[in-house]
Structures are given as structure tokens and as C-alpha cells.
Design a protein around this motif. Structure first.
Motif: not given
Length: 532
Positions: A46-47, A476, A482, A484-487, A489-490
């Protein structure tokens, strides 16, 4: 209360204590390990923006083509034979343009990427230069593209590859838990899984299966040899070793070379009696037969389609260099190749922070030094020999092909072999009961080094795509790209997973460890079970 009732209560109390201190079953250990490894690799998936890995566009298109039944695409008049035109969904064909604006430009964020979702529906034929490569890994990795042929489909392919690698890593860990001192054996596995291993495992690229297969082969192979020396041939360990070897061979053509080197090292660690015991075991014969079929298929495909005859050199030309200068050049890439094995992301333009290299090199150096210093002479010689082969074999391979392909070797190509060194060192230390290292603070130091090194590498890679490699540290808040999910949170989730893995590897109680070490596996050699 009668004496009999008191005795029954005492026995029940003892039984409950045994249940509380009994280590998790093999099945539970495998599933916990699988979940941790898969989630960590998925975080990397994801990153990274789509097509942010080396040659990921062409590997993804080849995978989508093979998954749809086209094992090798046709040529077109006037085009070289290695260039094949494969039929894939039109939106996936846009992949070659996705990263064009930021690849090889680490200062430019990934906000300029081209989305696959914006493309039209339908299908077309598009040229790829890897269309003659053996199809097996592509067919497996490309299956999720049948579900979705846009951005989500590529992420599904990445997550599917992460799960496959997670399964192989979990099986490797489960094998190493059979060592006399499990935490030392698992230390070797931990420092074999560099940030670069997780990064490659998160891409649509056959290198992910090749490296994961190498990890499984080395981890289960050293345990198989040790058990054979003790008079036991464990069917489960045989199965894991054969699966790792088969995946290694089928993933990329170089896998056969790495399998050959690993086989020589493992055989030299065998005694004559252990070798005869392995050769006579039914499970070993079946596993060897399966691996031989994999090798036969790979060789047959390569020879029939001339897969290795690429007309596009991957690196600078070697024309005009003498033989000695070519070899000196290939041998001189050892230091950059080592850094690429630890952490060089993107299209080999995003280095991990300096502290990652320092921590990893220190931990690995201590592990190798202790193994050579404390192991018996034969094992110490094999560790030193393997370290030499990790340097020499890639240099020789590049020297042989330098005239055709130029200087194009990358550190990730060596990882299926290089992961064997820390695994062998950790397992050797774990098998020396008279020279056990005191656990105490050592596990804390190792755990902290592992977590910090991995987290910094992950943070640096995510920052590069969000704001550029020289962008703000707290990227962030105002990111150009960005995931798919908030940075944030990753980052928090990745840190939590790293800590959980460190606790899983090094946080067991000493009494539970002793119980693990005393368990003797007597699995039937006639059974060839699966990964668990």
C-alpha cells in the motif's frame, strides 16, 4: 473433604498449569506467523504507488496475460523475437505510463502518476520484453487481475503475492522453531528478512517468489540436515524444503543456480550416515522428484523459447573492456550490491536511511562473528565459504554475461542466496547447547535494532512518494501523493506490526523455550504434508 477429592483437585490444578505453559500448537504458530508477515508485506504494497517497483509494469502485464491463458504472445513483422505482443485489458496496458513522471526522479512525488481507472474498457495487444520468460510465476501472480483490471486489480495482485510470500516465511519460521534454542535460530531468519526483502515481496515481480522460496529452502534445509544427523527424517520439514526449492526454481531462471549452491552447502553439512538416511527416505525421494520436474520444465521452456537471449542490455555496455577489467568491475559492485540487498527501493533510486544500514550491518556482523567463533570447525568453514560465494558467484555470473548484457547486476538478484548466511549462522548458534548465548538483554538489543531499522526504511520510502526524498519529515500533513489509506495510519500500523513480530520472535518465556527444544518430532517419512 476426602483425601481422594483433594488428590483429584491437585491433579486438575497440575493439568491446568501444564495447559497454561504449553507452547502454541504448530498450526497456531504457523497462522500467527503468516498473519504477521503478510500484513507487514501488505503495508509495503500500500505504501508504494502503482508501478513503483523495478520493471513492475512489464511484469504486471505479463502476469495478466498468462492468467488469461496466453503463455507466450505472438511476434509482429519487423520486430525482434524477444518482443512479444500480449493481449490484456486496455486499462492495464496504461501501466507503462503510470510511473513515467517520477521513476528515477526521487525528488518528484508520485502525485503525477497516471491512474489505470481512467482508461477505456476492452482489450488490446501491447509489446513486452519479458514475453518469453517462463510463465509459472506470472500465472500465479496474475490471478487477481481476472477479478479487477484497474488500480484495485493491481493492488489485489500485490496483496496476493504478499500472502504467498507470507506463507513461505511462516513455514521457514516454523521449521526453525525445531532448533535446540529457537530464539537464536529465529534471529537468523529475522536478519535475513531485510527491508528490501519486504519491499520486493510487495511487488508484482517474480523476484518476490524467488526470494521467499530461497528463505524457505534455507530455513527448512538446515533443519532437515540437522535432524538427519540426529537420526530423524521429518516429513513436514522435507515438504517445506521441497516447496521452497520448487518455488525458487520456477520463479526465475537464476533460481536453479541458487538451488545448486544451496544444495552443495547443505550436502557438505551432512555426515555420510545422514546423507544415506535422507536418500533412503520415501518423503525425500518424492520431494526430490517434484523438484526435478520443476527443473526439467524450467530448462525445457528456456531452451525451446530461448528465454535468456534478450537484445536489450539492462546495464552499461562492457564493450572495450578487457577480461580482467570486466571481472574487476563486477567484483567491485559488491558494496553497492550489499546496500541494495538491505534497502534500495523504487526503481533503485531510493536508499534507506543511513541508520538502517548501520543497525543492520552491526547486527549481521555480530551474528556472523559469533557463529564463526563459537561453531565447530566444519560449520564455521561452511559459513565462511557461503559468505565468499555470496560475493563471488554474482561477480562470476555477471562476468560471463557482461559482453551480452553489460553491467546490470542488482543486489536483489543475490538475495535468494544471501538470505542463507544469517539463517545458517543463527541455526548454527542454536545447535550449540554447550555454548548457549545468554538471552537477557541481547534479545532486547536485537529486537530494537530490527524494529528501528525496518521502520526507518518504511518511513523513508513512504516519504519519498508523498513529498519527494527531500521533502518535510512530517510528510503526512501536506502530501502531494497519498496511499489508499492514510500515511500516518500506515506508519503507526507498521510500527505496531514490527513490535508484534519482534515479541513473537524474541519474547517467549525461557521455560516455554526449553519445552520447545525438548520436543522430538517423529513424523512419518511417508507423509508429505503441506505448508503447515
Amino acid at each position: 473433604m476426602s483425601p481422594r477429592c483433594g488428590e483429584l483437585r491437585h491433579r486438575r490444578s497440575e493439568a491446568l498449569n501444564v495447559l497454561r505453559t504449553r507452547p502454541p500448537t504448530r498450526r497456531v504458530q504457523w497462522w500467527v506467523s503468516f498473519a504477521l508477515f503478510t500484513l507487514l508485506v501488505s503495508a509495503w504494497a500500500f505504501s508504494n504507488p502503482l508501478m513503483a517497483g523495478p520493471d513492475e509494469p512489464e511484469h504486471m502485464m505479463r502476469a495478466a496475460s498468462v492468467a488469461r491463458g496466453e503463455l507466450i504472445g505472438p511476434t509482429e513483422p519487423g520486430q525482434p523475437d524477444h518482443l512479444r505482443f500480449v493481449k490484456i485489458p486496455t486499462r492495464l496496458a496504461r501501466a507503462r505510463f503510470t510511473a513515467a513522471c517520477y521513476a528515477f526522479r526521487p525528488r518528484i512525488p508520485a502525485g503525477c502518476e497516471v491512474s489505470l481507472d481512467a482508461g477505456p474498457h476492452g482489450s488490446l495487444r501491447t509489446p513486452i520484453s519479458n514475453g518469453r520468460f517462463p510463465p509459472t510465476p506470472y500465472g500465479v501472480l496474475g490471478l487477481p487481475s481476472l477479478v479487477n483490471d484497474s488500480n484495485a486489480g493491481v493492488y489485489l495482485m500485490r496483496l496476493w503475492g504478499a500472502a504467498l510470500c507470507g506463507a513461505l516465511f511462516a513455514s521457514a519460521l516454523l521449521s526453525l522453531r525445531e532448533a535446540r534454542v529457537p530464539w537464536l535460530a529465529m534471529t537468523g531468519l529475522a536478519f535475513a528478512l531485510t527491508p528490501m526483502v519486504f519491499f520486493v515481496a510487495s511487488l508484482v515481480n517474480p523476484s518476490n517468489l524467488e526470494i521467499a522460496g530461497g528463505v524457505a529452502l534455507w530455513a527448512s534445509g538446515v533443519v532437515l540436515v540437522a535432524k538427519a544427523r540426529d537420526g530423524v527424517v521429518d516429513g513436514r520439514i522435507v515438504a517445506r524444503t521441497a516447496i521452497g526449492a520448487g518455488v525458487l526454481v520456477l520463479a526465475r531462471p537464476l533460481g536453479m543456480v541458487w538451488l545448486g549452491v544451496a544444495a552443495v552447502v547443505l550436502l557438505l553439512l551432512c555426515t555420510r550416515a545422514a546423507l544415506l538416511r535422507l536418500l533412503r527416505a520415501r518423503a525425500v525421494q518424492i520431494g526430490a522428484g517434484v523438484v526435478a520436474l520443476c527443473i526439467a520444465f524450467e530448462l525445457g521452456w528456456i531452451n525451446y523459447y530461448d528465454s535468456l537471449d534478450s537484445k536489450t542490455p539492462p546495464g552499461p555496455s562492457a564493450e572495450g573492456f578487457g577480461a580482467l577489467e570486466v571481472f574487476r568491475q563486477t567484483l567491485g559492485t559488491t558494496s553497492p550490491a550489499y546496500r541494495e540487498m538491505v534497502g534500495f527501493f523504487g526503481w533503485v533510486e531510493v536508499p534507506a536511511p543511513a541508520l538502517t544500514f548501520v543497525l543492520w550491518s552491526a547486527a549481521l556482523g555480530v551474528l556472523v562473528a559469533l557463529a564463526i567463533g563459537l561453531a565447530r570447525r566444519g560449520a564455521a568453514l561452511m559459513i565462511a565459504a557461503l559468505a565468499g560465494l555470496i560475493v563471488l558467484v554474482p561477480a562470476v555470473l555477471e562476468f560471463i554475461e557482461a559482453r551480452r548484457f553489460g553491467f546490470g547486476w542488482q543486489g536483489r538478484y543475490t538475495l535468494p542466496l544471501a538470505v542463507g548466511l544469517p539463517i545458517l549462522c543463527g541455526f548454527t548458534l542454536a545447535q550449540e547447547p554447550a555454548r548457549r548465548l545468554p538471552r537477557g538483554r541481547l534479545t532486547i538489543v536485537l529486537g530494537v535494532a530490527f524494529v528501528v531499522a525496518h521502520f526507518l526504511a518504511f518511513w523513508q520510502n513512504l516519504r519519498r512518494y508523498a513529498v519527494g526524498i527531500n521533502g518535510p519529515l512530517l510528510f503526512w500533513w501536506d502530501a502531494d501523493w497519498s496511499p489508499p489509506m492514510p500515511s500516518l495510519l500506515l506508519l503507526v500500523g507498521y510500527a505496531a506490526l514490527l513490535v508484534a513480530l519482534a515479541v513473537w520472535l524474541w519474547g517467549g518465556k525461557p521455560d516455554a523455550e526449553t519445552a520447545d527444544a525438548e520436543i522430538t518430532t517423529t513424523a512419518s517419512t511417508r507423509q508429505v504434508p503441506g505448508l503447515e
